[in-house]
Design an enzyme around this catalytic site. Structure first.
Site, short mmCIF file in Angstrom:
data_model
loop_
_atom_site.label_atom_id
_atom_site.label_comp_id
_atom_site.label_asym_id
_atom_site.label_seq_id
_atom_site.Cartn_x
_atom_site.Cartn_y
_atom_site.Cartn_z
N ASP A 361 14.54 49.40 7.21
CA ASP A 361 15.05 50.54 6.46
C ASP A 361 14.10 51.69 6.74
O ASP A 361 13.03 51.52 7.28
CB ASP A 361 15.17 50.23 4.98
CG ASP A 361 13.87 49.76 4.41
OD1 ASP A 361 12.88 49.71 5.16
OD2 ASP A 361 13.82 49.44 3.22
N ASP A 692 10.69 44.73 1.49
CA ASP A 692 9.72 44.48 0.44
C ASP A 692 10.35 43.91 -0.82
O ASP A 692 9.70 43.26 -1.60
CB ASP A 692 8.91 45.73 0.13
CG ASP A 692 9.78 46.97 0.08
OD1 ASP A 692 11.01 46.80 -0.12
OD2 ASP A 692 9.26 48.07 0.23
N ASP A 696 15.54 41.51 -0.13
CA ASP A 696 15.37 41.41 1.32
C ASP A 696 14.96 40.01 1.76
O ASP A 696 15.02 39.69 2.94
CB ASP A 696 14.29 42.39 1.79
CG ASP A 696 14.67 43.83 1.53
OD1 ASP A 696 15.87 44.10 1.53
OD2 ASP A 696 13.77 44.65 1.33
#
Lengths: 998, 287
Positions: A361, A692, A696
């Site tokens: 991301d 993080d 995820d």
């Protein structure tokens, strides 16, 4: 809820996927509070009774996440003990003991050789096994430091009394209270709240704190406001709620359980090493069996044939190599740890190097994670601010009155401030207390207008309304600088369109003008343009409050706004960007939660979508045709909306991944991230994922290498990841890629070096069996080479610097670019190894000839030579030798052969330094390698000359001249390989490269 | 970005790996590719063989034809018995002729070059108790060098002349002992020849009985030394000492050790059981 408990044992990824995609099975948010109470037999005031709580605790178990299943230590140890080449060596050892047993049963005084060799082999296996085990254990220990298990406390109400208990003892139905700063101990249905805000970032990735209230605002439990989730943080306010799920049944728990249930494949380097072990084992078994059969056919006894078999196994297995590989990987892991890149699993060190795709991301990973003011719009014109890290960029006219007003608004209507004690640091490097965009404004104003603190001192703040998501603005009221002016200054910043709505005038060239349609359109254009650049835009306005309505000392009430907040004067726009990092690898798939437009803008900014590449939409816009008429093959870049992803079939997904070089997934949910990872893997890519949040974790686990953030990362994500960036710095990933590629190259060199000496180890046995000469090299000396002299030089190759810019290279294709390929074997075994064997044999023949046994005498001598009762064996000069006398000469030959291998390995380690460049280009700067050269020589000399070695290892002192026997061959190796590499460089892609470039 | 792997059946993949009919590849290479690589290896190995032969040739040039470069491993000459028996075990039954027949056979063969007639014809009758030194004068080789006679008759009772069964038929076997040939070795000084003494090992002392040595005192006369190597001294006759076991105990294993006594030879190392000594097992069965 109990029925929804996720099964612990999962069979494969697909089931997990389906499970994960399912809606979170929470329904309590839609129930009324009374219904929830009824469901859990609890009371809205009194809470649970202690008896009920105890009963629930027994029924549901403690409120804690089940730790992921760990492999017992002894299983890990056994894996080291019986994995890799160990099986072959165990076979060798068992054969040794078997041979000894047969000898012991049939002979009166059995020779202890086989027994000793068996013991040595066993020791070798056990010691290398222990070594690898402890190396592994060391790296996994680092992880344990992350489990800072401070027991969480929770405030619960039971039988009407508030008690603080361990969070583990919280049960469903408990009435609990949380306040700002607490971690939420379980999933709770909010019953009442006072200004409560929670930070859900670890769960959903949203960084804005969200308010909680008792009302159901959304059907989706993740979106509704009346549920707070386990392990998220309460940022401010207080709330009271009923626990609805605990432990593994919480939303967080489900994700964690799913993550630990996901099966991950082997790391690429593990596959490579396995492939290589297969090759070597294949060669060993083939040669062993062939010569076993040959020995039987040639009329040797079973016992002798077995002993040959042992010899061939020992010679074929590079005993020290796996330990070398482990050390090399450990060294790289340490080097990376120094650069804040912690590798949990040693083998993952290399994975980043072969990564062909990074799913990332944008936040903080592709960008510098350092908001900076990029543009400003005032006086009906866009001005560019300097965004470079070293302030070398463009500047703008700072003398405009409008700019001064804008700077005043930005400086005053700003709660960020520099942390104390940083006056010596450059402004951009200073730490700021405050949110990212306010910090950016603060730094920008400080840079261009001087001390903001002084400005704030001159304009004392009398009232303030902080930013909130309903107003979407922030305002503050200040006294003016002029002590004679008793008016108050109101400054406001916020979402540009909201600010504009409150303005009736606009400041142009320092003069207030009424806001007309023309100016409004200019504003709109500027806003669109800045937004299109992927920047976050803020609007600023101010007004001097009339003194008659707001005299000095007027009590401004910020709760019940009693002053004017419209009819303001618009000053300007400022836009901020998180600048992209310079070194973002090529093959990055951007997966972001952002809006497609923003995502595309950022992707263009950081080079994920390179200049000149267009998406289908771009082509449509350029050609002015509908999107549907564009041939999708024409577009190299592509922006996929997350919601579209849901409807794509597997084939369509593959099609997108295969036919576009530059892909951006926008508005993706974490679940879709997993789908993307699996899609890439299906196409044979090696995928790295950064993340993080807890959400995820499945993608992190599924990826070939998951990279978690050390500071902002959640525990679950760190648990699932293979690598942790301690400083949350994406540049560390780039380091990781570089180190990974370097270690892959260097492992090739190390393996090429180690394998080469296999040929001079095997050939003596073959000639011993076929030509019946005295054995030129014994098993003990072979072990001395593999586990002694070869080790340090092989490890030193891990310190070799890159030959060329490895970052410019394509990531390796795991299907074609193997760690050990036929070209490496061809070079190591077929060419360099053969020269080495000749060097060894030459030394062997020299010693025997100088002692009286000319080569012609040796052929066929073996039977008499090895007969203990023949003590008058005649040499070429007519002298007669006892068994022991000629054996001493034979062992001296073993020693000389050993020393010769060391000598030719000098040249080998030097040529293995490079695969393409000349040594003269590469230089001899690798100090460890130089040390290795001296170390192996010293070790060889020690083994040869140390008193007692004749008894311990049957190695004998050599005459000085015998050291030089292999020198011509050593020199030949060097010259041969330099010529080979010269041809290789001269004719790129030529025959030499195709056949010998490993 | 990705080159999709083509999915194929694994069996056809294997077949293709061996012989790919589309590309005409055998084991992943075309005929010309195979030809080139084989040609390369042929040339490469021929070159290596040439290099090896060259270095070997140079090494052989440095060698002396008459004397090896190093003899330090032969400081103490080995000793050996004849007949060797099976693994140095001389076991026979007095009454069973075929059990000792092979010993007498080998002794006959072994001793035939020592026949007096042959020795007299080939070799010199040298002055005893002194070295028979035939130095080369500078570069001029004094070849072929002559050798001294060792006549079979010197072994007297063990010569196989008076008793053609060497005492085996009467339970008084003869065993020949020889000192290994080492070029240039001078095994004594001041005219004292080295001599052999035999004794029983460990607890077998009383089983051994009296021994007789031939030539007298079991000496290797100094005139047989030094040895000049088989190229220079073609007819060299290795001196022998015969030991006759006159009254050894029967039906028991006797461990015998014979050793050389010399005032110049070093005692051999403990590890080497045959340097300067020789051990063997004797068993005479008698019913």
């Amino acid at each position: 809820m109990g029925a929804d408990r996720s099964p612990k044992k999962k069979k494969g990824g697909t089931k997990d996927m389906d499970d994960l995609k399912k809606e979170v099975p929470i329904t309590e948010h839609k129930m009324s509070i009374e219904e929830v109470c009824r469901k859990f037999n609890t009371d809205i005031v009194q809470g649970l009774t202690n008896a009920k709580a105890a009963e629930y605790l027994i029924r549901d178990g403690p409120n804690a996440l089940t730790p992921p299943p760990t492999t017992p230590e002894w299983v890990k140890f056994c894996r080291q003990l019986f994995g890799g080449f160990s099986i072959l060596l165990w076979t060798g050892a068992i054969l040794c003991f078997l041979a000894y047993a047969i000898q012991a049963a049939t002979e009166d005084e059995p020779a202890g050789d086989n027994l000793y060799l068996g013991i040595v082999l066993t020791a070798v296996v056990v010691i290398t096994g222990c070594f690898s085990y402890f190396q592994e254990a060391k790296s996994s220990k680092i992880m344990e430091s992350f489990k800072n298990m401070v027991p969480q406390q929770a405030l619960v109400i039971r039988e009407g009394e508030k008690v603080t208990i361990n969070a583990e003892e919280v049960v469903g139905g408990d009435l609990i209270e949380v306040k700002g700063g607490d971690r939420i101990p379980a999933d709770i249905r909010v019953v009442s709240a006072h200004g409560c805000k929670v930070d859900n970032s670890s769960l959903t990735g949203e960084s804005e704190p969200q308010s909680r209230s008792p009302d159901c605002t959304h059907d989706n439990p993740l979106e509704t406001r009346n549920v707070a989730f386990f392990s998220t943080n309460c940022v401010e306010g207080t709330a009271r709620g009923i626990v609805i799920c605990t432990g593994d049944r919480t939303v967080m728990g489900r994700i964690a359980t799913l993550t630990s249930g996901l099966e991950t494949g082997k790391t690429p380097i593990a596959k490579e090493i396995e492939h290589f072990i297969h090759i070597i084992t294949g060669v060993a078994v083939f040669l062993g069996v062939t010569f076993f059969i040959l020995a039987i056919i040639l009329g040797y006894s079973w016992l002798e044939a077995v002993i040959f078999l042992i010899g061939i196994i020992v010679a074929n297995v590079p005993e020290g190599l796996l330990a070398t590989v482990t050390v090399c990987l450990t060294l790289t892991a340490k080097r990376m740890a120094k650069k804040n890149c912690l590798v949990k699993n040693l083998e993952a060190v290399e994975t980043l190097g072969s990564t062909s795709t990074i799913c990332s991301d944008k936040t903080g990973t592709l960008t510098q994670n350092r908001m900076t003011v990029a543009h400003m719009w005032f006086d009906n014109q866009i001005h560019e601010a300097d965004t470079t890290e070293d302030q070398s960029g463009a500047s703008f006219d700072k003398s405009s009155v409008t700019w001064l007003s804008l700077a005043r608004v930005a400086g005053l209507c700003n709660r960020a401030q520099f942390k104390a004690g940083q006056d010596s640091l450059p402004i951009l490097k200073r730490d700021v207390a405050g949110d990212a965009s306010e910090s950016a404004l603060l730094k920008c104003i400080e840079l261009s207008c001087g001390s903001v603190r002084a400005m704030r001192d001159r304009n004392k703040k009398v009232a303030e309304i902080p930013f909130n998501s309903t107003n979407k603005y922030q305002l503050s009221v200040h006294e003016t600088e002029d002590p004679n002016d008793n008016r108050y200054l109101l400054v406001m910043k916020g979402a540009p369109e909201r600010i504009l709505d409150r303005c009736t005038t606009i400041l142009v060239q320092g003069k207030e003008q009424p806001m007309d349609e023309e100016l409004k359109e200019a504003f709109q254009n500027a806003y669109m343009e800045l937004g299109g650049l992927g920047e976050r835009v803020l609007g600023f306005c101010h007004v001097l409050l009339p003194e008659d309505q707001y005299p000095k000392g007027f009590a401004f009430d910020t709760e019940d706004v009693n002053f004017q907040t419209d009819n303001l004067c618009f000053v300007g726009l400022m836009s901020m960007i998180d600048p992209p990092r310079a070194a973002v690898p090529d093959a990055v798939i951007m997966v972001t939660g952002d809006h497609p437009i923003t995502a595309k803008a950022i992707a263009k900014g950081v080079g994920i979508i390179s200049e000149g590449n267009e998406t289908v939409e771009d082509i449509a816009a350029r050609l002015n045709i509908p999107v549907s008429q564009v041939n999708p093959r024409d577009a190299k870049a592509c922006v996929v909306h997350g919601t579209d992803l849901k409807d794509l079939s597997q084939d369509q997904m593959d099609d997108i991944l295969r036919n576009h070089t530059e892909i951006v997934f926008a508005r993706t949910s974490p679940q879709q991230k997993l789908i993307i990872v699996e899609g890439c893997q299906r196409l044979g890519a090696i995928v790295a994922v950064t993340g993080d949040g807890v959400n995820d974790s499945p993608a992190l686990k599924k990826a070939d290498i998951g990279v978690a953030m050390g500071i902002s990362g959640s525990d679950v994500s760190k648990q699932a990841a293979d690598m942790i960036l301690l400083d949350d710095n994406f540049a560390s990933i780039v380091t990781g890629v570089e180190e990974g590629r370097l270690i892959f190259d260097n492992l090739k060199k190390s393996i090429a070096y180690t394998l080469t000496s296999n040929i001079p180890e095997i050939t003596p046995f073959l000639f011993f069996i076929i030509v019946n000469i005295p054995l030129p090299l014994g098993t003990i000396t072979i072990l001395c080479i593999d586990l002694g002299t070869d080790m340090v030089p092989a490890i030193s190759l891990a310190y070799e610097t890159a030959e060329s810019d490895i970052m410019k290279r394509q990531p390796r294709n795991p299907a074609r670019d193997k760690l050990v390929n036929e070209r490496l074997i061809s070079i190591a075994y077929g060419q360099i190894g053969m020269i080495q064997a000749l060097g060894g044999f030459f030394a062997y023949f020299v010693i025997l000839a100088e002692n009286g046994f000319l080569p012609s005498r040796l052929v066929g001598i073996r039977l008499n030579w090895d007969d203990r009762s023949t003590n008058d064996l005649e040499d070429s000069y007519g002298q007669q030798w006892t068994y022991e006398q000629r054996k001493i000469v034979e062992f001296t030959c073993h020693t000389a052969f050993f020393v010769s291998i060391v000598v030719v390995q000098w040249a080998d380690v030097i040529i293995c330094k490079t695969r393409r460049n000349s040594v003269f280009q590469q230089g001899m700067r690798n100090k460890i390698l130089i040390f290795g050269l001296f170390e192996e020589t010293a070790l060889a000399a020690f083994l040869s000359y140390c008193p007692g070695m004749d008894v311990a290892l049957r190695m004998y002192p050599l005459k000085p001249s015998w050291w030089f026997c292999a020198f011509p061959y050593s020199f030949l190796i060097f010259v041969y390989d330099e010529i080979r590499k010269l041809l290789l460089r001269r004719n790129p892609g030529g025959w030499v490269e195709r056949e010998t470039y490993y | 970005m990705y080159k999709g792997k083509e999915r194929k059946g694994s069996s056809s993949e294997w077949r293709d790996a061996f012989w790919n009919p589309r590309t005409h590849e055998l084991l992943g290479r075309t005929a010309s590719s195979w030809g080139l690589i084989l040609l390369f290896y042929l040339v490469f190995y021929l070159f290596l063989a040439g290099m090896f032969v060259l270095t070997m040739y140079i090494m052989l040039l440095t060698l002396d034809d008459y004397k090896p470069t190093w003899q330090d491993r032969l400081a103490t000459p080995g000793m050996m018995i004849h007949p060797k028996g099976d693994q140095l075990e001389i076991t026979f039954s007095v009454s069973e002729t075929e059990s000792w027949d092979r010993f007498t056979q080998t002794l006959n063969t072994f001793l035939s070059p020592y026949n007096d007639s042959y020795q007299v014809q080939m070799n010199d009758n040298c002055p005893p108790d002194q070295f028979f030194i035939q130095e080369d004068s500078g570069e001029v080789r004094n070849n072929p060098k002559r050798s001294c006679q060792f006549n079979r008759s010197m072994l007297e009772e063990c010569a196989g002349i008076s008793d053609r069964f060497y005492g085996y038929s009467r339970g008084q076997p003869c065993v020949l002992i020889k000192l290994n040939r080492v070029i240039g070795m001078l095994p004594g000084k001041n005219g004292q020849s080295p001599y052999v003494t035999c004794g029983a090992k460990r607890e077998d002392g009383d089983k051994l009985g009296p021994l007789a040595y031939y030539p007298p005192n079991g000496t290797f006369n100094l005139m047989y030394y030094p040895y000049y190597g088989k190229k220079a001294q073609v007819n060299y006759t290795q001196p022998l000492v015969a030991v006759k076991f006159l009254n050894a105990s029967v039906n028991t294993d006797i461990n015998v050790e014979c050793k050389i006594n010399s005032n110049t030879l070093e005692a051999g190392s403990e590890r080497d059981k045959f340097a300067g000594r020789v051990s063997f097992k004797l068993r005479i069965n008698h019913t």
